[in-house]
Structures are given as C-alpha cells and as structure tokens.
Motif scaffolding. Structure first.
Motif, mmCIF file in Angstrom:
data_model
loop_
_atom_site.group_PDB
_atom_site.id
_atom_site.type_symbol
_atom_site.label_atom_id
_atom_site.label_comp_id
_atom_site.label_asym_id
_atom_site.label_seq_id
_atom_site.Cartn_x
_atom_site.Cartn_y
_atom_site.Cartn_z
ATOM 1 N N ASP A 181 3.496 8.977 -5.226
ATOM 2 C CA ASP A 181 4.830 8.635 -4.470
ATOM 3 C C ASP A 181 4.668 7.478 -4.170
ATOM 4 O O ASP A 181 6.343 6.106 -4.879
ATOM 5 C CB ASP A 181 4.935 8.721 -3.183
ATOM 6 C CG ASP A 181 6.723 9.025 -3.100
ATOM 7 O OD1 ASP A 181 7.468 9.143 -4.164
ATOM 8 O OD2 ASP A 181 6.869 9.063 -1.806
ATOM 9 N N ILE A 182 3.867 6.608 -3.525
ATOM 10 C CA ILE A 182 3.616 5.045 -3.305
ATOM 11 C C ILE A 182 3.501 4.464 -4.777
ATOM 12 O O ILE A 182 3.918 3.604 -5.420
ATOM 13 C CB ILE A 182 2.381 4.451 -2.874
ATOM 14 C CG1 ILE A 182 3.234 5.196 -1.007
ATOM 15 C CG2 ILE A 182 2.406 3.075 -2.831
ATOM 16 C CD1 ILE A 182 1.487 4.792 -0.260
ATOM 17 N N ALA A 183 2.282 4.754 -5.482
ATOM 18 C CA ALA A 183 2.399 4.542 -6.625
ATOM 19 C C ALA A 183 2.842 4.804 -8.161
ATOM 20 O O ALA A 183 4.237 3.541 -8.930
ATOM 21 C CB ALA A 183 0.961 5.008 -8.100
ATOM 22 N N ALA A 184 4.102 5.418 -7.869
ATOM 23 C CA ALA A 184 6.123 5.926 -8.871
ATOM 24 C C ALA A 184 6.866 4.577 -8.566
ATOM 25 O O ALA A 184 7.959 4.333 -9.245
ATOM 26 C CB ALA A 184 6.169 6.816 -8.372
ATOM 27 N N HIS A 185 6.833 4.191 -6.978
ATOM 28 C CA HIS A 185 7.801 3.074 -6.018
ATOM 29 C C HIS A 185 7.478 1.718 -6.557
ATOM 30 O O HIS A 185 8.417 1.370 -6.329
ATOM 31 C CB HIS A 185 8.552 3.984 -5.530
ATOM 32 C CG HIS A 185 8.761 5.280 -5.897
ATOM 33 N ND1 HIS A 185 8.519 6.797 -5.389
ATOM 34 C CD2 HIS A 185 10.473 5.087 -5.804
ATOM 35 C CE1 HIS A 185 9.478 7.495 -5.964
ATOM 36 N NE2 HIS A 185 10.415 7.221 -5.864
ATOM 37 N N ALA A 186 5.893 2.000 -5.691
ATOM 38 C CA ALA A 186 5.433 0.100 -5.456
ATOM 39 C C ALA A 186 4.150 -0.382 -6.980
ATOM 40 O O ALA A 186 3.375 0.211 -6.566
ATOM 41 C CB ALA A 186 5.419 0.055 -4.121
ATOM 42 N N THR A 187 4.457 -2.324 -6.770
ATOM 43 C CA THR A 187 3.405 -2.273 -7.509
ATOM 44 C C THR A 187 2.828 -2.730 -6.716
ATOM 45 O O THR A 187 2.213 -2.253 -5.289
ATOM 46 C CB THR A 187 4.303 -3.667 -7.800
ATOM 47 O OG1 THR A 187 4.495 -4.686 -6.593
ATOM 48 C CG2 THR A 187 5.536 -3.953 -8.770
ATOM 49 N N ARG A 188 1.917 -2.942 -7.260
ATOM 50 C CA ARG A 188 0.065 -2.786 -6.639
ATOM 51 C C ARG A 188 0.311 -4.160 -5.048
ATOM 52 O O ARG A 188 0.448 -3.956 -3.331
ATOM 53 C CB ARG A 188 -0.926 -3.801 -7.379
ATOM 54 C CG ARG A 188 -2.449 -4.174 -7.069
ATOM 55 C CD ARG A 188 -3.221 -5.181 -8.262
ATOM 56 N NE ARG A 188 -4.449 -4.810 -6.592
ATOM 57 C CZ ARG A 188 -5.686 -4.454 -7.956
ATOM 58 N NH1 ARG A 188 -5.390 -2.875 -8.841
ATOM 59 N NH2 ARG A 188 -7.165 -4.666 -7.271
ATOM 60 N N ASP A 189 1.069 -5.811 -5.452
ATOM 61 C CA ASP A 189 1.092 -6.097 -4.439
ATOM 62 C C ASP A 189 2.167 -5.661 -2.996
ATOM 63 O O ASP A 189 1.929 -6.338 -2.441
ATOM 64 C CB ASP A 189 1.746 -7.364 -5.257
ATOM 65 C CG ASP A 189 0.963 -8.516 -6.055
ATOM 66 O OD1 ASP A 189 -0.009 -8.473 -6.029
ATOM 67 O OD2 ASP A 189 1.510 -9.411 -6.928
ATOM 68 N N GLN A 190 3.156 -4.913 -4.318
ATOM 69 C CA GLN A 190 3.961 -4.035 -2.749
ATOM 70 C C GLN A 190 3.538 -3.554 -1.889
ATOM 71 O O GLN A 190 3.576 -3.251 -0.489
ATOM 72 C CB GLN A 190 5.469 -3.678 -3.432
ATOM 73 C CG GLN A 190 6.341 -4.860 -4.128
ATOM 74 C CD GLN A 190 6.991 -4.132 -4.930
ATOM 75 O OE1 GLN A 190 6.979 -2.353 -5.914
ATOM 76 N NE2 GLN A 190 8.296 -5.139 -6.208
ATOM 77 N N ALA A 191 2.619 -2.695 -2.877
ATOM 78 C CA ALA A 191 1.853 -1.641 -1.706
ATOM 79 C C ALA A 191 0.401 -2.497 -0.859
ATOM 80 O O ALA A 191 0.740 -1.738 0.254
ATOM 81 C CB ALA A 191 0.941 -0.503 -2.650
#
Length: 417
Positions: A68-78
């Motif tokens: 879910d995180i990977a589908a919504h957030a970029t690497r920097d955002q995560a």
C-alpha cells in the motif's frame, strides 16, 4: 533500523514507480460507458494486484502495508514518513487545510483542486480522518467547491468542518445546534460597530478607481476588498495597494467615531497608517511606495485609539486582497472550535497553508506539540521559514498531494509498530 532496511529493500527491489502509475490510473480512471475502456481499466487493475502480490509475498509480516505504501508514496515520501514516525511516535489524526494557493493554485492547477488531491482526501475520509477546511473565503463559496469536489455525502458526513472567513465562523454539518458557530457574535459591541461602519462605507465612499477596480467579498463579518483583475497581475497589485491605503483611513475614522472621548477625525488616517505600518512590514512597504507613510511614532497615537487597533487586524495579500478582521478571531480560534465539535481532544494535525493566517495555526500546533506543518514553495517567507525549521514539508506549486502522500505512509507505518 529494521524499518529503514525494509524500506530500502522495498524501493530497491521493486518497480514502485510503475506500481504507483497503475494505482493512480485505476484510482482516477473516469467513469466511461465503454467496453474497451472498461477492459483497459480491468487489465490495469489486474496488473496492479499482481505487482502488489509480489510485495505481499516478499514481506510476509508487513506485506499488505508495504504494498500500500509503495502504491501511494515515493521513496523520499516513505523515508520522510518514517523519520516523522521516529520523531513524533504517532500518526496524523486530523487535517487542517487551507484552500487558495495551497490545495489549489491559480498558477499551478488552474485554480481547481486537482483530482488526485480530491481522491486522496476521499481515501483518508473513508479511513476515518476528520478534515478541517480552513480558509479566508466565504462559507457559501467553500461549501460550493467542496461539495463539487468531494461530494455532498462527505461534506455532510459529520467529520468535515469548514472554518471560514479566517476564523469568524465554523460550519460542521450534522452536529445539530453546533453545526454553525458564529464566533464574531461574541465580540464586544464597540468592535462589531466599527466593522458595521466600515462595511457600510467601504464602497459608497471609495474613490472611483477602487469602486471600479475592486469588489467587496460577501463575508458575514470581515471586510475584504478583492481586485476585479487577475490575481497576481500588475493591475491587481496596483488597485489592492490603493485599496489598502483607503481601508486604513476608513478604519481610523470608524474607530474615532465609535469612541466616547473626542479625537480629531482628520488625524484618524495618520494614526491608523502609523500603527499598522509598525505592525506589518508589508503594509509599511505599500505605504512607503505610495507616499502615504506619516512621520509619526506609535507613541503619538492616543491610547484609547490604540486599545481598539490592538483588537483589529489589517491584512494585506499582495495583488490579491486587502482585509480588515478581528485579532480576537483568527484561524486558531476557528480550528479550536472545529476540533471541539468534531470531538478531537488529542489532535495531531497536518496543517497546510501559505499565508500569515495559516502560520498562526502552524505555530499553535508546534507550541502544543500537536502536529506537522506543510507549505507550498511559493508561500510567504515567514511560513516557509517555520516549515523548514520544523519538518521541511515544502511542496511544489499545485502539488498538495505530496505531503498528503507522506502522511499516508506515516499513518500506515504507525499502524504496524
């Protein structure tokens, strides 16, 4: 360090950029009555699930969350989200969102809230996130475009509140007698009288160029002059600068007329200009440019006049608006009222905004250790300084989804600690 190692692995081993593209496509695909289009959507949806399944299988204990995180957030955002979780040890439980030049931008989003922003807010709403829309606009304007963007069901869900006119009122549908709070009704009569005097004269007594070049925003309480030119244009700046000077003079006259002790009304404008120039360097700059700064010190302003001025705010928004409001009513007061109605007694908010009125909310949240602040890169200097000094959540013009995606990742990570 385990969570950091897992995020490194997630973004190193999987094509998360393509995953997000599929997620965005399936989320924002318009409703089209076409077999070919629906097949295209179904194929994309199937591919999205296949890619998520690969992540789920690789991270067995946290696979659903990481997919879910990977589908919504970029690497920097995560990684920013994980940093925030380690710093505050909690997720966000309420949004406080400015609209103009924050959720939408005349220069970046054609003055419309982007579909991806609206969709993400809908996802947060469905997950139970209360939303406080906090704006200087009138209630009817805000209701209109929020219903158009988010839908009538969300606006009237009981978990969305509108703080309008920069804190003079709060509207929270679905809460009975507490649905609409007219905060300005609690002000002292003499302050309300000053506003009534200014409002009744603001256009009838205005110079011809202001009458033709400005309109009075349809506020319930604040007195706001807006340009009849494109916001940000040279013509808008010129007319708003003139309108500010005129407003200051009119405010001074209204205050002197309201006071019991006699004062020279011909000096009222000088007193107002001197007082507010000392309060706000932007106002001082306008007065200096237009040759309207009096050679007075604030000590020369009568004490009784100062007492009233200290309760009234004059706000200048370059090439956008000149406004008179109450210092006893601001966005902080409005947000507190909204939290009370929504039943949020332990807030940890994401506050997004671009102006001085938003900065007050950001500073209040920081003082209470009750949230995060985010701002667009074109926000006022003081707002940017505050955001950079706290959590550095600065986003590009028209890209309000960026901090929202960071919070999405933050809250998902907070769920699996």
């Amino acid at each position: 360090m385990e969570r950091y190692d897992q995020l490194y692995r997630l973004y190193d081993e999987f094509d998360t950029e393509t995953l997000r593209a599929y997620q965005e496509f399936t989320d924002l695909f318009p409703a089209i009555d076409s077999r070919v289009a629906l097949e295209h959507w179904q194929n994309a949806s199937d591919e999205l699930e296949t890619r998520k399944d690969a992540i789920r299988g690789s991270f067995r204990a946290t696979g659903e969350t990481f997919a879910d995180i990977a589908a919504h957030a970029t690497r920097d955002q995560a990684f920013a989200a994980l940093d925030l979780l380690n710093k505050y040890d909690r997720g966000v439980n309420v949004f406080v969102l400015d609209v103009d030049e924050t959720l939408r931008s005349a220069g970046g989003t054609d003055n419309e809230i982007p579909r991806e922003t609206l969709h993400l807010l809908t996802e947060f709403h469905e997950a139970g996130m209360p939303i406080v829309v906090c704006t200087g606009q009138t209630l009817e304007n805000v209701k209109g475009f929020m219903i158009q963007g988010l839908g009538n069901e969300i606006v009237h869900s009981g978990t969305l509140s509108i703080v309008y006119e920069a804190g003079t009122g709060v509207f929270t549908p679905g809460h009975g007698s507490a649905t609409k709070q007219l905060l300005y009704e609690d002000l002292a009569p003499e302050i309300r009288n000053v506003f009534d005097r200014v409002r009744s004269r603001i256009l009838p007594d205005a110079p011809e160029d202001i009458r033709r070049g400005c309109h009075l925003q349809g506020n319930e309480f604040n007195v706001t002059l807006k340009p009849n030119f494109e916001t940000g244009s040279r013509e808008a700046k010129e007319i708003i600068d003139h309108a500010l000077c005129y407003q200051l003079d009119l405010l001074g006259e209204a205050v002197v007329e309201e006071l019991d002790e006699p004062h020279d009304p011909e000096r009222a404008g000088e007193w107002t200009r001197a007082f507010y120039a000392a309060q706000d360097p932007e106002i001082r700059g306008v007065l200096e440019t237009r040759g309207g700064l009096p050679e007075l010190d604030t000590d020369d302003v009568p004490a009784g006049v100062v007492d009233v001025f200290e309760r009234i705010d004059v706000a200048y928004y370059e090439a956008d608006a000149a406004e008179i409001g109450s210092l006893e009513l601001n966005k902080v007061v409005g947000v507190e009222g909204a939290f009370d109605v929504l039943g949020i007694d332990d807030p940890f908010a994401l506050v997004m905004g671009d102006s001085k009125s938003d900065l007050r909310v950001m500073e209040w949240i920081a003082e209470e250790d009750a949230g995060l602040a985010a701002a667009p890169e074109h926000a006022s200097r003081d707002v940017l300084d505050h955001v950079l000094d706290t959590d550095e959540l600065v986003f590009d013009r028209g890209k309000a989804t960026e901090p929202l995606r960071t919070v999405y990742a933050l809250n998902r990570l907070a769920d699996i600690r």
